[in-house]
Enzyme design. Structure first.
Site, PDB file in Angstrom:
ATOM      1  NE  ARG A 126     102.476  16.779  -5.507  1.00 27.00           N
ATOM      2  CZ  ARG A 126     101.396  16.785  -4.472  1.00 27.00           C
ATOM      3  NH1 ARG A 126     100.318  17.034  -4.730  1.00 27.00           N
ATOM      4  NH2 ARG A 126     101.738  16.911  -3.129  1.00 27.00           N
TER       5      ARG A 126
ATOM      6  CB  ALA B 297     102.621  23.491 -16.390  1.00 25.74           C
ATOM      7  CG  HIS B 298     105.771  20.954 -13.072  1.00 26.31           C
ATOM      8  ND1 HIS B 298     106.488  19.811 -13.380  1.00 26.31           N
ATOM      9  CD2 HIS B 298     105.621  21.363 -14.471  1.00 26.31           C
ATOM     10  CE1 HIS B 298     106.988  19.418 -14.394  1.00 26.31           C
ATOM     11  NE2 HIS B 298     106.681  20.530 -15.177  1.00 26.31           N
ATOM     12  CG  ASN B 299     107.889  23.700  -9.859  1.00 24.82           C
ATOM     13  OD1 ASN B 299     107.977  22.605  -9.974  1.00 24.82           O
ATOM     14  ND2 ASN B 299     108.379  24.143  -8.406  1.00 24.82           N
TER      15      ASN B 299
END
Lengths: 352, 352, 352
Positions: free
Chosen positions: A227, A248-250
């Site tokens: 997330r 991975a995130h973003n």
């Protein structure tokens, strides 16, 4: 030996099959098949296809009862097998396999015991397998299938006609579009890897965003898509992701990207559309990759990449340059010998 | 501190243990142990072993109540611990550990709630854990154990004496032989990664084959083995696969291959027998690898490989060549300085 | 569009928020927000923050109702948004996010159906999700949460205030400390990869140890941490592990290590404290790595490493050396041309 799925519970004649794909029959139209096999291991009662010259020897020798064959490969008036002649045997075979898959009865209904919070909104004609878990305030679209032992966190939205396979875990607040397939044991929306160093240890940075998966995305088995810290990790429409992949995130992926197994993309990196990322590729965080980029397997991308670049190596450079330089790497021992010979020669000349 | 499994619910004397492994006792035959420990952290009441010279200092100093020791290391008539003297302490210890594992009570019976379709055929003496799911037309062999939260798709066949750990997911039509172990959360038979590009996006190619796992195979945790597009993905008899490994559609592995963690093999590649594949190795699709090949960790294989080759690098070359060339790679800065010195020298000579 | 978690079920005023972080308000203290957004995509009703010069343009243009801004960036007496002025907007925002997370209601209670063996000892105020499984003789500490479909083997001890996410599998005899988080579908304590070759195939070496995870450890999704053969695999206090990571049997990690996604550490290797291991790194077995070491992504470590080394490449060398040599690798074609030119020139001179 391999047997074609549940076809052995069905039976088709050459003439029925020919009808599905607008073919022309050479031989017995009533020849029946109960399964499909690769051409190399054909047997009586099975269907296969020949689309390429290099397999045309099988036209004479195959034991398959029925063969779909590209027109250009036909040289005789009849063969051992019943032949269905088409323009492109490969495409016709695909059409047939797609038809076959649609014939398969789709699971529907709610098996017990399963857990579905009363505040969740389940669409029409869905399947909820035993031991699956739907948290509060979820919305599951019509015709979607949630297989056994899947877990859906709170406030998750899943579109129409999705397949969420067994053991998939979707954390709170994630959003899945229509016509998505997620394979077994993949994890969508676990916490991004964000920690602040302090002298006593690492302090967790709350990961408060979500994952958005757009329409027509397929995700393989045992993938992990984290997330966003704030905001969303986004997987764009039509993107296809193989197994054991880390997003991975973003990270933001555009449309129609294809990513092969065991690749990983670090935090906040963006990809445009139609990129092809090879297996075990690593992409660092906070960079931008354009469109129609190709990255060879096991490469490492550590800088921004322009449209249509083809990259190879770790760290990656232009694939052509990498291959040329690697040839010299393989000869380095020889190259160093040449260098030493010159030095020795020069020294001798000087000594003289 | 580490305590040896449930041994603390059992107790053995030196003389009992010696009996299992045909040893000879130095010291008190009634010394009792309730656990086993590594030699470096031995304590009273524990058993350990010494098979190598470099650990022989522990013969004097260990607090273990009982030590199994190789004959060649014995120099005194008695020691602080009770000693069981054997030819090869390492082998005797293995024998003992195997005996111990067999003593462990094996789970049997069907826990509730679990789901088992009425059309499935469950063998004698099996274990079916709570929240496990067996679909229609499955066959589970005698003495096999299906742990909690495992999922078995329709028409799956599992042989005798298998262990399917918690969270394993096996898709429809896959076949598992006898004496196989599959560790937690591995996925067998998910769709291969096959898509046809169109101008509007990628169209899924139906994945209609299966996975066949032959006898005596062990598969680690969180692995993914994709089903064939047509035909089978095959894992040959006695092959051992570590964790987080990707085996793509239509790969065929022969017998007794060993593959270390995080390696990946792309579609339709074949391996013969007795190959050793290192960790994080990548192997491209559609190539053939012979027998008794060794591949160093992190290598990338992009061509056919003959029997007994030893490979290293990405892309991989002969391991000897790779190591020699890599020494020069590490000196490239120096090599380029030497080259520049020659050029400068030549230029000076010319200028003169 | 991304919406901030369940904040839309709450509402805060600028003045309330300012109170939490000792801020000073410019503008309307009654401005309300119901969500938080990245600064780039701010909207009415949302909160964001500006801590860096390069985002200060948003001070004028953002549609956010409330902005937390570092004092040094304030140049006007009022702005379009209500501003909360603080020393360090990034830190204040973190404080807020942590507060927010603590406000979230924590799940407690035992959902049914779940399985919990009568011999297990469940602490106060725990959450046991539906379809979770607790074997015999376990101990679950106070305030810990076991999510749906998690599996806990026998004699496992889990400390206080842990989060064991959905689908996590913990094998027998493993020990988890206090305040640990394990993300979905990770596997703790599966068998190490140990086999003895015989002429008929590989014989399994029993894996009789366990895994010990100390306090304050976080482990990502789909990781695999194998049990020791004898003795324990140990993950030291405060260590943080990303997704899809392999930790082999008898590895010992010290305190406060950070390991990025898809890295793997082979058997019996030890790491000290405060190391940073990049993504997709591979570390061979039976070596020792000191403290405060940094390893670049995709590197391969094949030797002991001293404190504070910075490493890069496969096999890895000093990162500075690797980068310098890699520049020359990228120019190898040119370098070989220079070499050939010298050879040709020398030959000409000799011929003359």
């Amino acid at each position: 030996m391999w047997i074609f799925l549940s076809l052995h519970y069905m039976e088709f004649t050459a003439s029925q099959i020919s009808g599905f794909i607008d073919g022309e029959i050479l031989g017995n139209p009533d020849a029946t098949i109960t399964g499909v096999s690769p051409i190399e291991s054909g047997q009586k009662g099975f269907l296969s296809f020949i689309a390429q010259d290099r397999f045309s020897e099988y036209l004479q020798s195959s034991d398959c009862s029925v063969l779909i064959v590209s027109k250009k490969l036909i040289t005789e008036e009849s063969y051992k097998s019943t032949i269905i002649v088409v323009e492109d045997a490969y495409l016709s075979f695909q059409v047939l396999m797609n038809l076959y898959e649609k014939l398969q009865s789709k699971k529907t209904g709610i098996e017990q015991p399963s857990f579905s919070h009363e505040t969740s909104d389940l669409g029409e004609n869905i399947y909820l397998g035993a031991f699956s878990y739907i948290s509060e305030n979820c919305k599951i679209g019509d015709d979607s299938q949630i297989y056994p032992q899947a877990y859906i966190g709170k406030n998750v939205k899943i579109g129409k006609n999705c397949i969420i396979n067994s053991g998939v875990k979707i954390y709170d607040y994630c959003i899945i579009g229509d016509n998505c397939i997620i394979h077994a044991n993949s994890v969508i929306g676990s916490d991004g890897f964000g920690f602040q160093p302090t002298k006593d240890g690492y302090q967790k940075i709350p990961q408060l965003g979500n994952v958005i998966i757009e329409d027509d995305v397929e995700i393989g088995s045992n993938c992990t898509i984290d997330r966003g810290t704030l905001g969303s990790t986004i997987i764009g429409k039509g993107t296809k992701i193989d197994n054991l992949i880390q997003i991975a995130h973003n990270v933001k992926l555009g449309q129609n990207n294809v990513i092969a197994a065991q690749a990983g993309i670090a935090g906040s990196t963006t990809l445009g559309d139609w990129n092809m990322i090879g297996g075990q590729v690593g992409i660092v965080g906070h960079i931008n990759i354009g469109n129609k980029v190709m990255v060879q397997a096991q490469s490492g991308i550590i800088r921004d990449v322009a449209d249509k670049e083809i990259l190879y190596g770790s760290p990656a450079i232009s694939a052509g340059d990498f291959r040329r330089n690697y040839v010299h790497f393989r000869n380095l021992t020889q190259i160093v010998k040449r260098l030493s010979a010159i030095e020795k020669n020069n020294k001798n000349n000087t000594d003289v």
